[in-house]
Design an enzyme around this catalytic site. Structure first.
Site, PDB file in Angstrom:
ATOM      1  N   TYR A   9       0.613  -0.923   0.433  1.00 20.56           N
ATOM      2  CA  TYR A   9       0.163   0.119   0.603  1.00 20.56           C
ATOM      3  C   TYR A   9       0.798   1.275   0.038  1.00 20.56           C
ATOM      4  O   TYR A   9       1.685   1.932   0.532  1.00 20.56           O
ATOM      5  CB  TYR A   9      -0.963   0.130   1.138  1.00 20.56           C
ATOM      6  CG  TYR A   9      -2.067   0.848   1.168  1.00 20.56           C
ATOM      7  CD1 TYR A   9      -3.162   0.436   0.457  1.00 20.56           C
ATOM      8  CD2 TYR A   9      -2.247   2.235   1.502  1.00 20.56           C
ATOM      9  CE1 TYR A   9      -4.371   1.233   0.618  1.00 20.56           C
ATOM     10  CE2 TYR A   9      -3.349   2.505   1.820  1.00 20.56           C
ATOM     11  CZ  TYR A   9      -4.601   2.560   1.596  1.00 20.56           C
ATOM     12  OH  TYR A   9      -5.671   3.607   1.361  1.00 20.56           O
ATOM     13  N   SER A 104       1.506  -7.757   1.913  1.00 18.85           N
ATOM     14  CA  SER A 104       0.218  -6.988   2.696  1.00 18.85           C
ATOM     15  C   SER A 104      -0.675  -6.136   1.527  1.00 18.85           C
ATOM     16  O   SER A 104      -1.999  -7.204   0.835  1.00 18.85           O
ATOM     17  CB  SER A 104       0.722  -5.349   2.693  1.00 18.85           C
ATOM     18  OG  SER A 104      -0.097  -4.604   3.137  1.00 18.85           O
ATOM     19  N   GLN A 105      -1.182  -5.292   0.720  1.00 18.71           N
ATOM     20  CA  GLN A 105      -1.751  -4.954  -0.348  1.00 18.71           C
ATOM     21  C   GLN A 105      -1.503  -5.904  -1.492  1.00 18.71           C
ATOM     22  O   GLN A 105      -2.181  -6.257  -2.171  1.00 18.71           O
ATOM     23  CB  GLN A 105      -1.707  -3.489  -0.570  1.00 18.71           C
ATOM     24  CG  GLN A 105      -2.152  -3.280  -2.040  1.00 18.71           C
ATOM     25  CD  GLN A 105      -2.325  -1.890  -2.957  1.00 18.71           C
ATOM     26  OE1 GLN A 105      -3.486  -1.209  -2.131  1.00 18.71           O
ATOM     27  NE2 GLN A 105      -0.521  -1.405  -3.017  1.00 18.71           N
ATOM     28  N   ASP A 190       0.404  -8.178  14.313  1.00 22.62           N
ATOM     29  CA  ASP A 190       0.696  -7.158  13.391  1.00 22.62           C
ATOM     30  C   ASP A 190      -0.611  -6.506  13.956  1.00 22.62           C
ATOM     31  O   ASP A 190      -1.894  -6.740  13.917  1.00 22.62           O
ATOM     32  CB  ASP A 190       0.307  -7.981  12.170  1.00 22.62           C
ATOM     33  CG  ASP A 190       0.104  -7.332  10.727  1.00 22.62           C
ATOM     34  OD1 ASP A 190       0.368  -6.032  11.453  1.00 22.62           O
ATOM     35  OD2 ASP A 190       0.388  -7.851   9.739  1.00 22.62           O
ATOM     36  N   HIS A 219       4.044  -6.516  10.864  1.00 22.69           N
ATOM     37  CA  HIS A 219       3.587  -6.816   9.580  1.00 22.69           C
ATOM     38  C   HIS A 219       4.945  -7.004   8.625  1.00 22.69           C
ATOM     39  O   HIS A 219       4.452  -6.730   8.252  1.00 22.69           O
ATOM     40  CB  HIS A 219       2.523  -4.464   9.152  1.00 22.69           C
ATOM     41  CG  HIS A 219       2.305  -4.949   8.170  1.00 22.69           C
ATOM     42  ND1 HIS A 219       1.344  -6.268   8.249  1.00 22.69           N
ATOM     43  CD2 HIS A 219       2.265  -4.213   6.924  1.00 22.69           C
ATOM     44  CE1 HIS A 219       0.849  -5.699   6.533  1.00 22.69           C
ATOM     45  NE2 HIS A 219       1.693  -4.647   5.717  1.00 22.69           N
TER      46      HIS A 219
END
Length: 246
Positions: A9, A104-105, A190, A219
């Site tokens: 992201y 993540s994204q 996270d 994360h």
């Protein structure tokens, strides 16, 4: 196989020197630029020409939130599927198929692309974002999920419509339709992609799957150690016969 990787992201494709790990491990590597992002931590070169300009909270999660037809992530998911299709054009050169990957994204896009595009032989979603989105918005005040809560505070009458639109990009709904094998990862501390959201995608994933759990990591997941595990996993699955769709 060729590894098609999606970016986290706020970032974009950056520079070639940012992406040497998979190629150093011996794999062809295709990195998709992220439309409209790239102003937070890694540069991008692709504009989001489809943005309607409708009111939204800062960030990308509520852009075009009134309708799945106009939502930012609808366009991004289409990009991800097309990236796999582009990589597949070159597949006859090596015949190994396509692995989708990302953190993540990028992990969420890896799951979506594995559902929406053919030729995916494995999925490597690391601490994936966009899974069980409503729960993420309810239990963490960290960005990016906080963008949803921020918008809903301003427009409380639109809450149901917001989550209806987001259901189309919730990767739990994509994971349940993916039959390629997958290696997930999760960090149990996270605060950006809470562990319960990651496990929601993992538990609903339709194909053969395993998950690496990092008890005291956030994360960042498993970092370099997890990259070694991803390489081992991709090498293993590239030797297996393909699995017919269910």
């Amino acid at each position: 196989p060729v590894v098609v990787e999606f970016v986290g992201y706020g970032g974009g494709r950056g520079l070639p020197v940012d992406w040497l790990t998979w190629s150093c491990a011996g794999f062809a590597h295709f990195v998709m630029d992220t439309r409209g992002q790239g102003g937070s931590w890694r540069r991008s070169d692709t504009a989001d020409s489809g943005d309607t300009g409708a009111p939204a909270a800062k960030g990308y999660l509520t852009r075009g939130i009134a309708s799945p037809d106009d939502h930012y992530f609808t366009r991004l998911f289409i990009d991800a599927a097309r990236a796999v299709q582009v990589a597949s054009v070159f597949d006859p050169s090596w015949g190994g198929g396509v692995v989708t990957a990302g953190t993540s994204q990028g992990g969420g896009l890896a799951l979506a692309a594995a559902h929406l595009a053919p030729s995916v032989v494995a999925v490597v979603p690391e601490v994936p974002f966009l899974a069980h989105i409503r729960r993420g918005a309810e239990i963490t005040d960290g960005a990016p999920y906080a963008e949803i809560a921020e918008y809903c505070r301003v427009y409380p009458e639109r809450v149901d419509d917001v989550f209806r639109t987001l259901s189309y990009i919730d990767v739990v709904n994509h994971a349940r339709r993916v039959t390629a094998p997958a290696l997930f990862s999760v960090g149990l501390t996270d605060l950006i992609t809470p562990p319960s959201t990651v496990f929601a995608a993992f538990n609903h994933f339709a194909g053969d799957k395993r998950i690496e759990v990092y008890d005291f990591n956030g994360h960042e997941g498993g970092g370099s150690l997890h990259f070694e595990r991803k390489v081992q996993f991709v090498r293993e699955v590239s030797r297996r016969p393909p699995v017919a769709p269910r």
